[in-house]
Design a protein around this motif. Structure first.
Motif, PDB file in Angstrom:
ATOM      1  N   ASN A  41       0.715  -1.261   0.191  1.00 16.10           N
ATOM      2  CA  ASN A  41       0.156  -0.033   0.009  1.00 16.10           C
ATOM      3  C   ASN A  41       0.796   1.159   0.049  1.00 16.10           C
ATOM      4  O   ASN A  41       1.781   1.225   0.828  1.00 16.10           O
ATOM      5  CB  ASN A  41      -1.052  -0.139   1.190  1.00 16.10           C
ATOM      6  N   LYS A  45       1.543   2.622  -6.990  1.00 14.71           N
ATOM      7  CA  LYS A  45       0.692   2.349  -7.950  1.00 14.71           C
ATOM      8  C   LYS A  45      -0.100   3.047  -8.934  1.00 14.71           C
ATOM      9  O   LYS A  45      -0.263   3.320 -10.037  1.00 14.71           O
ATOM     10  CB  LYS A  45       0.235   0.759  -7.972  1.00 14.71           C
ATOM     11  N   THR A  47      -0.748   6.366  -8.307  1.00 15.36           N
ATOM     12  CA  THR A  47      -0.197   7.475  -8.866  1.00 15.36           C
ATOM     13  C   THR A  47       0.338   7.241 -10.452  1.00 15.36           C
ATOM     14  O   THR A  47       0.361   8.419 -11.244  1.00 15.36           O
ATOM     15  CB  THR A  47       0.905   8.106  -7.827  1.00 15.36           C
ATOM     16  N   GLN A  88      -9.686   1.964  -9.104  1.00 15.23           N
ATOM     17  CA  GLN A  88      -9.633   1.136  -7.791  1.00 15.23           C
ATOM     18  C   GLN A  88     -10.753   1.059  -7.077  1.00 15.23           C
ATOM     19  O   GLN A  88     -11.390   0.184  -6.542  1.00 15.23           O
ATOM     20  CB  GLN A  88      -8.157   1.747  -6.895  1.00 15.23           C
ATOM     21  N   HIS A 212      -3.560  -6.818  -5.751  1.00 13.69           N
ATOM     22  CA  HIS A 212      -3.014  -7.146  -4.527  1.00 13.69           C
ATOM     23  C   HIS A 212      -3.268  -8.741  -4.353  1.00 13.69           C
ATOM     24  O   HIS A 212      -2.536  -9.439  -3.627  1.00 13.69           O
ATOM     25  CB  HIS A 212      -3.630  -6.549  -3.362  1.00 13.69           C
TER      26      HIS A 212
HETATM   27  N1  LIG Z   1      -3.359  13.245  -4.732  1.00 11.80           N
HETATM   28  C1  LIG Z   1      -2.568  12.987  -3.585  1.00 11.80           C
HETATM   29  N2  LIG Z   1      -2.211  13.961  -2.767  1.00 11.80           N
HETATM   30  C2  LIG Z   1      -1.278  13.814  -1.849  1.00 11.80           C
HETATM   31  N3  LIG Z   1      -0.822  12.511  -1.866  1.00 11.80           N
HETATM   32  C3  LIG Z   1      -0.984  11.601  -2.359  1.00 11.80           C
HETATM   33  C4  LIG Z   1      -1.959  11.636  -3.536  1.00 11.80           C
HETATM   34  N4  LIG Z   1      -2.244  10.520  -4.277  1.00 11.80           N
HETATM   35  C5  LIG Z   1      -1.388   9.671  -3.432  1.00 11.80           C
HETATM   36  N5  LIG Z   1      -0.781  10.212  -2.588  1.00 11.80           N
HETATM   37  C6  LIG Z   1       0.326   9.644  -1.571  1.00 11.80           C
HETATM   38  O1  LIG Z   1       1.105   8.917  -2.411  1.00 11.80           O
HETATM   39  C7  LIG Z   1       1.622   7.823  -2.085  1.00 11.80           C
HETATM   40  C8  LIG Z   1       1.446   6.687  -3.266  1.00 11.80           C
HETATM   41  O2  LIG Z   1       0.015   6.593  -3.001  1.00 11.80           O
HETATM   42  P1  LIG Z   1      -0.658   5.433  -4.375  1.00 11.80           P
HETATM   43  O3  LIG Z   1      -2.306   5.779  -4.240  1.00 11.80           O
HETATM   44  O4  LIG Z   1      -0.275   5.624  -5.750  1.00 11.80           O
HETATM   45  O5  LIG Z   1      -0.504   4.042  -3.644  1.00 11.80           O
HETATM   46  P2  LIG Z   1      -0.675   2.764  -4.183  1.00 11.80           P
HETATM   47  O6  LIG Z   1       0.313   2.074  -4.725  1.00 11.80           O
HETATM   48  O7  LIG Z   1      -1.624   2.776  -5.325  1.00 11.80           O
HETATM   49  O8  LIG Z   1      -1.426   1.789  -2.956  1.00 11.80           O
HETATM   50  P3  LIG Z   1      -2.790   1.111  -2.621  1.00 11.80           P
HETATM   51  O9  LIG Z   1      -2.290  -0.332  -2.869  1.00 11.80           O
HETATM   52  O10 LIG Z   1      -3.008   1.408  -1.075  1.00 11.80           O
HETATM   53  O11 LIG Z   1      -3.570   1.444  -3.785  1.00 11.80           O
HETATM   54  C9  LIG Z   1       0.657   7.308  -0.962  1.00 11.80           C
HETATM   55  O12 LIG Z   1       1.758   7.785   0.270  1.00 11.80           O
HETATM   56  C10 LIG Z   1      -0.399   8.242  -0.972  1.00 11.80           C
HETATM   57  O13 LIG Z   1      -0.851   8.632   0.538  1.00 11.80           O
END
Ligand SMILES: Nc1ncnc2c1ncn2[C@@H]1O[C@H](COP(=O)(O)OP(=O)(O)OP(=O)(O)O)[C@@H](O)[C@H]1O
Ligand SMILES: [Mg+2]
Length: 259
Positions: A41, A45, A47, A88, A212
């Protein structure tokens, strides 16, 4: 058959204030591949999907799709180029019918795509009919055509996920980015989703999958890229990734933090 590079990321970077969500990420997705992007998490990904689809601006790096640079383009332009996406958290319009939701997907592509130009001048009603037919076809492909007339808000999660896939397919993507398509699904639904993703690929759509559920990822991906805290940790076929010490440590670290 797996072909030439379709999507190439080089040195992609995104910060949120002081948080480096994506740090210098590079990888390639080849035409015809099912490639998975996994990681704990917060690894970055979603992003990366947001950067690729024009939802968020990148700070640095390049992303080329079939030779065209994606960064800086508006989301509808990226969709029109042939990059589709599922979310998601399913983003369906609950008050609209399933069919209408999927028609939105077709409009995304139709306006600018081949179909749009072929129909120019032949009237809005004809375009509407083609859109409706394309949407019905997409619903049939994911095997939920029988719920086409129901409001999307009434559907259980399993069907909502399928409708999301249909909406993305209705835009006729060449590359489909799927963000946790099996989240909330039971074991049987997850297996069916895996089968559907294979069918989509076999029909000529390249797939980049964030997921996941490890049995799904290991079962259908040819190649896996592991991200951890915004960085590329490992990349390779499922057999190698499953045994990779760094990958195991990253996931164990996540479990330890949750305790
Ligand atoms: N729009 C945003 N503004 C600020 N922080 C953000 C934003 N989007 C994501 N983040 C932060 O960036 C990091 C990466 O987030 P992201 O959503 O890309 O992770 P992920 O790999 O998709 O996780 P998950 O498996 O939980 O979906 C995290 O710490 C998240 O809190
Ligand atoms: Mg995510």
């Amino acid at each position: 058959m797996i072909g030439a590079a379709l999507l190439e990321l080089r040195g992609l970077r995104k910060d949120f204030g002081g948080l480096e969500a994506v740090k210098d990420v590079s990888f390639t997705v080849r035409e015809g591949q099912i490639k998975a992007l996994i990681g704990p998490n917060g690894a970055g990904k979603t992003t990366i999907f947001n950067l690729l689809t024009g939802v968020l601006p990148a700070q640095a790096g390049r992303a080329e799709f079939a030779g065209t640079s994606l960064l800086g383009l508006a989301p509808h332009r990226i969709a029109a180029l042939g990059v589709g996406r599922t979310f998601q958290t399913t983003l369906l319009f609950d008050d609209m019918t399933v069919l209408e939701n999927v028609m939105v997907g077709h409009h995304l592509r139709g306006r600018m795509g081949l179909l749009g130009s072929a129909l120019r001048g032949s009237g809005v009603r004809a375009e509407e009919r083609v859109t409706r037919e394309a949407a019905m076809e997409a619903l049939a492909r994911v095997a939920v055509a029988e719920v086409a007339a129901r409001p999307a808000g009434e559907l259980p999660i399993g069907q909502r996920r399928l409708v999301e896939v249909a909406r993305a397919l209705a835009a006729q993507p060449r590359l489909l980015l799927m963000d946790e398509p099996a989240a909330g699904l039971n074991m049987r639904e997850t297996e069916q989703m895996g089968e559907l993703i294979r069918q989509i690929r076999d029909a000529g759509v390249t797939v980049l999958l964030v997921e996941h559920d490890m049995s799904l990822v290991m079962g259908i991906s040819e190649e896996i890229l592991v991200l951890d805290r915004g960085e590329r940790l490992a990349e390779g076929p499922p057999e190698a990734i499953q045994k990779d010490e760094r990958v195991l440590a990253a996931y164990l670290g996540e479990e330890a933090e949750e305790c």
